[in-house]
Design an enzyme around this catalytic site. Structure first.
Site, PDB file in Angstrom:
ATOM      1  N   GLU A  22      33.565  38.315  39.902  1.00 50.92           N
ATOM      2  CA  GLU A  22      32.448  37.471  39.441  1.00 50.92           C
ATOM      3  C   GLU A  22      33.044  36.527  38.416  1.00 50.92           C
ATOM      4  O   GLU A  22      33.412  36.946  37.328  1.00 50.92           O
ATOM      5  CB  GLU A  22      31.369  38.337  38.763  1.00 50.92           C
ATOM      6  N   CYS A  64      26.774  33.508  32.527  1.00 56.17           N
ATOM      7  CA  CYS A  64      27.447  33.000  33.727  1.00 56.17           C
ATOM      8  C   CYS A  64      26.471  32.258  34.626  1.00 56.17           C
ATOM      9  O   CYS A  64      26.862  31.433  35.435  1.00 56.17           O
ATOM     10  CB  CYS A  64      28.086  34.157  34.475  1.00 56.17           C
TER      11      CYS A  64
END
Ligand code: NAP
Length: 514
Positions: A256, A295
């Site tokens: 990720e 994020c």
């Protein structure tokens, strides 16, 4: 000063050598230190594999779900303490800290419910059985079993509690033991969280280990039955993927990484409309929540050119009202970024954006002489921005770029796609034709598409990751996938195709939920 020890092989252990100091990012006051030097990581992994794995595999999904429920309860009981640590060590306002800690609790609860729904099964039936021969006797059935190794979780600095819990929830429910490594700079909340679980003896021996401090050669110690889930920068992700053992042993890796998330205002959602107000609110929240260190935060704001000046002025007005300061103070709306290195990185990123765009609000000049403070920064680009930097560099702080476009769905989609893959894109429109065009154009580049609407009550906006939906994205975002309810278990399990006589296959899988 507190020393953060690692929990390996069922013991709290100190590293040797020069420790790393963890500070309060608002005051730069040293809070704790940690070192992983000299710790026997191979032995810790072996312990998790030999003790934690069998203990978890002996349990049914419902029993593992019950463990997750206990984890959630234990964390809930110490919520205030964890919030305080996130404020002190993470630069979080109390509301930012709740986002992290409550997110951890909610994700564990969600996976506890999934475990309960799977009942007494230990093996997960995958889809319907199929007839393989001319007669129904020759039968095939896919099923998933837990992998026999250890799940290593390496997390980024921005969500120490949620990052640990969201990964652990899927792994433990699937039946794999976990070794979690939080980012060192903000590890205090993760460390305390594990301390709480250990004190309460919530999990079986070997099911959860913690490494605080540098990762050292941890990824290089993994073998074919282990998995590695990593959250952090694309550069570190790339280095991990290239390790010889990861390639040789086909170690399953989930990355990720970075993401240039885009929010698109539709041509029908002009200033004054409820949709416009929803969009404005979501962009402002994403720019300032956790000082933009999410994020999933909106980085690129696409607006029909005719509304660009109004939106710029409205965003600037909203940002002006954001009080930046010590997150421990109630009136503060945005705290500092997490570290000095992070501040330097944000400043460098704003300078790069500034080579092609111009500031519409704020600047990269640090605020005050102590702490890692910066004001929110809104950059403005010309229509149909062909600027390279805005689609290439994720500035991981309270920074977003305004990109005017023609108002056509295909044009907006082409601009979004220049980000080369992201975690979440959001669209704010009720024009069915526009929505169809843009969703068709961006879906392949997005892990998730958030369709903003003023009628969604208590909408969390695009920046909130919900455990029921997948988190991850293609390309720049790392190509990974976490969560997504049951889907999150797949990474930790081996899918095996059983083929043979139908009664034998059916007896083996028993009456499992599919
Ligand atoms: P980072 O420097 O890549 O660090 C992330 C984690 O990796 C930390 O735990 C770090 O440990 C560890 N690490 C560093 N070098 C390593 C190596 N060679 N091998 C194994 N592990 C290593 O990233 P960061 O600066 O903390 O995080 C910011 C980035 O994370 C941003 O770019 C952001 O987009 C991304 N992010 C992505 C997501 C997502 O879900 N996609 C979520 C949050 C953040 P130490 O702390 O001990 O160095």
């Amino acid at each position: 000063m507190k020393t953060l020890r690692s929990y390996l092989g069922e013991r709290w252990v100190d590293g040797s050598g020069a420790p790393q100091t963890l500070v309060n990012p608002a005051t730069e006051e040293p809070l704790a230190q940690a070192s992983s030097e000299g710790l026997d990581l191979a032995a810790a992994l072996a312990h998790a594999r030999s003790k934690g794995g069998p203990a978890l595999r002996a349990l049914s999904f419902a029993e593992r779900g019950a463990l997750l429920k206990e984890m959630a309860k234990a964390i809930q009981a110490h919520r205030d303490e964890l919030l305080d640590l996130a404020v002190a060590n993470g630069g979080n306002t109390r509301s930012d800290a709740k986002f992290d800690v409550d997110g951890a609790i909610f994700t564990l609860q969600t996976y506890a419910e999934i475990g309960a729904s799977l009942g007494a099964a230990k093996l997960l039936v995958d889809g319907e059985g199929v007839q393989l021969g001319r007669s129904p006797r020759f039968h095939g059935q896919h099923a998933c079993v837990p992998r026999r190794g250890v799940a290593v979780h390496i997390n980024a600095f921005n969500f120490p509690a949620w990052g640990l819990a969201e990964k652990a929830a899927s792994a433990l429910l699937a039946g794999m033991p976990v070794l979690s490594k939080p980012a060192t700079s903000s590890a205090m909340a993760a460390h305390r969280l594990v301390e709480i679980l250990v004190e309460k003896k919530v999990l079986p021996e070997g099911a959860l280990s913690l490494l605080v401090g540098a990762p050292r050669d941890l990824p290089a110690l993994l073998g074919s039955q282990d998995v590695l889930a990593f959250t952090g920068s694309g550069d570190t992700g790339m280095r991990i993927r290239a390790l010889p053992n990861i390639i040789r042993e086909s170690v399953r890796v989930n990355i990720e990484a970075d993401s240039l998330n885009a929010a698109v205002l539709g041509p029908d959602a002009g200033p004054g409309s409820d949709m416009y107000e929803t969009f404005l609110k979501d962009v402002l929240r994403d720019m300032t929540q956790k000082a933009g260190q999410k994020c999933t935060a909106i980085r690129r704001v696409l607006v029909p050119a005719e509304h660009a000046a109004t939106l710029r002025d409205d965003l600037a007005e909203g940002l002006k009202a954001v009080r930046v300061g010590n997150p421990a103070l109630e009136e503060t709306r945005m705290g500092p970024v997490a570290t000095g290195a992070q501040l330097a990185d944000v400043r460098e990123g704003v300078a790069k954006l500034g080579a092609e765009g111009k500031p519409a609000f704020g600047s990269a000049t640090p605020l005050g002489d102590k702490g890692f403070f910066i004001s929110p920064v809104l950059m403005e680009f010309p229509k149909d921005a062909f600027a390279a930097s805005v689609h290439a560099r994720e500035v991981f702080g309270p920074v977003a770029s305004l990109l005017p476009y023609s108002g056509k769905g295909t044009d907006a989609a082409a601009i979004v796609a220049r980000g080369n893959g992201g975690l979440v894109s959001s669209v704010y429109s009720e024009d069915a034709g526009f929505l169809e065009e843009i969703v068709e154009g961006i879906a392949a580049y997005s892990g998730r598409i958030f369709l903003g609407h003023p009628k969604i009550e208590m909408s969390p906006g695009p920046g909130t990751v919900l455990p029921q939906l997948v988190h991850g994205g293609p390309g720049r975002a790392g190509g990974g996938e976490e969560l997504g309810g049951m889907r999150g278990l797949a990474f930790y399990m081996q899918r095996v195709a059983l083929e043979g006589s139908r009664p034998v296959v059916q007896k083996l899988i028993g009456s499992q939920p599919s």
